[in-house]
Motif scaffolding. Structure first.
Motif, PDB file in Angstrom:
ATOM      1  N   LEU A   1     -26.146 -14.533   8.865  1.00  0.00           N
ATOM      2  CA  LEU A   1     -27.450 -15.194   8.778  1.00  0.00           C
ATOM      3  C   LEU A   1     -27.415 -16.482   9.582  1.00  0.00           C
ATOM      4  O   LEU A   1     -26.455 -17.253   9.496  1.00  0.00           O
ATOM      5  N   GLU A   2     -28.458 -16.703  10.369  1.00  0.00           N
ATOM      6  CA  GLU A   2     -28.633 -17.968  11.071  1.00  0.00           C
ATOM      7  C   GLU A   2     -29.920 -18.621  10.588  1.00  0.00           C
ATOM      8  O   GLU A   2     -30.993 -18.013  10.645  1.00  0.00           O
ATOM      9  N   ASP A   3     -29.801 -19.820  10.092  1.00  0.00           N
ATOM     10  CA  ASP A   3     -30.948 -20.616   9.678  1.00  0.00           C
ATOM     11  C   ASP A   3     -30.898 -21.904  10.492  1.00  0.00           C
ATOM     12  O   ASP A   3     -30.241 -22.875  10.099  1.00  0.00           O
ATOM     13  N   GLY A   4     -31.546 -21.875  11.655  1.00  0.00           N
ATOM     14  CA  GLY A   4     -31.400 -22.994  12.575  1.00  0.00           C
ATOM     15  C   GLY A   4     -29.974 -23.061  13.089  1.00  0.00           C
ATOM     16  O   GLY A   4     -29.417 -22.076  13.565  1.00  0.00           O
ATOM     17  N   ALA A   5     -29.356 -24.215  12.935  1.00  0.00           N
ATOM     18  CA  ALA A   5     -27.972 -24.383  13.385  1.00  0.00           C
ATOM     19  C   ALA A   5     -26.966 -23.922  12.344  1.00  0.00           C
ATOM     20  O   ALA A   5     -25.764 -23.873  12.624  1.00  0.00           O
ATOM     21  N   PHE A   6     -27.444 -23.579  11.164  1.00  0.00           N
ATOM     22  CA  PHE A   6     -26.556 -23.161  10.077  1.00  0.00           C
ATOM     23  C   PHE A   6     -26.286 -21.675  10.184  1.00  0.00           C
ATOM     24  O   PHE A   6     -27.205 -20.860  10.318  1.00  0.00           O
ATOM     25  N   ARG A   7     -25.018 -21.292  10.115  1.00  0.00           N
ATOM     26  CA  ARG A   7     -24.618 -19.891  10.218  1.00  0.00           C
ATOM     27  C   ARG A   7     -23.795 -19.522   8.988  1.00  0.00           C
ATOM     28  O   ARG A   7     -22.900 -20.263   8.587  1.00  0.00           O
ATOM     29  N   LEU A   8     -24.107 -18.359   8.405  1.00  0.00           N
ATOM     30  CA  LEU A   8     -23.461 -17.943   7.162  1.00  0.00           C
ATOM     31  C   LEU A   8     -23.076 -16.478   7.255  1.00  0.00           C
ATOM     32  O   LEU A   8     -23.877 -15.636   7.682  1.00  0.00           O
ATOM     33  N   THR A   9     -21.850 -16.161   6.849  1.00  0.00           N
ATOM     34  CA  THR A   9     -21.387 -14.782   6.787  1.00  0.00           C
ATOM     35  C   THR A   9     -21.220 -14.374   5.322  1.00  0.00           C
ATOM     36  O   THR A   9     -21.372 -15.184   4.423  1.00  0.00           O
ATOM     37  N   GLU A  10     -20.912 -13.100   5.103  1.00  0.00           N
ATOM     38  CA  GLU A  10     -20.671 -12.483   3.796  1.00  0.00           C
ATOM     39  C   GLU A  10     -21.988 -12.212   3.065  1.00  0.00           C
ATOM     40  O   GLU A  10     -22.750 -13.115   2.737  1.00  0.00           O
TER      41      GLU A  10
END
Length: 225
Positions: free
Chosen positions: A55-64
Motif C-alpha cells: 500500500l502506498e499512501d502518499g510517501a508512506f509505504r506499507l507491506t503485509e
C-alpha cells in the motif's frame, strides 16, 4: 491510495473486499504474479520481499496484508477494527491465528502444492505424504474454527464482520481451488455463505472464480475428502 497486488492473490483480496465495503478508494496496480512481475528489479525496489500486497499512501509505504487492513480500518474509523482494547486484541488474535497455523496447513500445505507448480513436491510419493499430513492438520484447524471461534453469532467479531472475517473468509474460500468440502463444519459453512452474500464479494472474486473454474476443468488436484 495505491495498492500493488493481484485480483487472485490471497493477500490482496481481503484488502479489496474490505476497502470496497468501507468505501475506501484504492488505485489497484496489478502485479502479474503468473508472469513473475513481483520478482522484477522494479518491483523489488518497491518491496524487497518481492511479494504483494503493498500500500502506498502518499510517501508512506506499507507491506503485509494484515497490517494494511488495520491501517485502512484506522484511516476510515471502521468498527471492523474496534477501538476498545479487549475487542481489538481479539481481532488481532484471530488474524494472527489465520495467518499462522491455519493457513500454513491449509494454504501452503494442502492447496498450493496442488495448484502452483513451485509449491509441489518433486516426487509423487513425497507429494502424497505431504498432502496427507497437511490435510490432517487443516482439518484440526477447521475443528477449532467451527467449535471454538465461531459461536452463535454469524461473524467472528460478533454482531458485524471484523477484519478477521474479511481475512479468514478469503483464506477459507481458497479451498474452492481443490474442491475442499466444508460440510463437516456447519458453522464454517454458515459463516462463509454469509460473507459471500455481502455486496462486494462477487465483484472482488471474479478473477478468482475464473481460476477455480480452470482448476475444475483441469482436475489436477487431489480432491480432499
Amino acid at each position: 491510495m495505491k495498492l500493488y497486488g493481484h485480483p487472485i492473490s490471497t493477500t490482496t483480496r481481503p484488502i479489496l473486499l474490505f476497502a470496497a465495503e468501507a468505501q475506501i478508494p484504492l488505485d489497484l496496480v496489478t502485479i502479474d504474479l503468473f508472469a513473475g512481475d513481483h520478482l522484477s528489479p522494479g518491483f523489488a525496489a518497491i518491496n524487497p520481499n518481492r511479494a504483494v500486497p503493498v500500500l502506498e499512501d502518499g510517501a508512506f509505504r506499507l507491506t503485509e496484508g494484515s497490517a494494511i487492513l488495520k491501517y485502512l480500518a484506522e484511516h476510515a474509523g471502521s468498527p471492523a477494527y474496534p477501538a476498545e482494547p479487549k475487542a481489538r486484541a481479539r481481532v488481532n488474535a484471530l488474524m494472527d491465528w489465520f495467518n499462522t497455523g491455519f493457513y500454513r496447513s491449509f494454504g501452503y500445505g494442502l492447496i498450493y502444492p496442488q495448484v502452483l507448480p513451485d509449491y509441489a513436491w518433486p516426487k509423487a510419493e513425497m507429494q502424497a505424504a505431504a498432502l496427507a499430513r497437511a490435510e490432517t492438520e487443516a482439518r484440526r484447524w477447521f475443528d477449532v474454527l467451527d467449535a471454538h471461534w465461531l459461536g452463535a453469532e454469524t461473524w467472528l467479531g460478533g454482531a458485524a464482520p471484523s477484519l478477521a472475517d474479511y481475512l479468514g473468509a478469503v483464506y477459507v474460500a481458497n479451498g474452492e481451488l481443490i474442491a475442499f468440502d466444508l460440510t463437516p463444519w456447519p458453522r464454517v459453512v454458515r459463516w462463509t455463505e454469509a460473507m459471500k452474500a455481502r455486496p462486494a464479494w462477487a465483484s472482488v472474486h471474479t478473477a478468482f472464480a475464473g481460476w477455480c473454474e480452470m482448476q475444475r476443468a483441469a482436475r489436477r488436484y487431489r480432491i480432499a475428502a
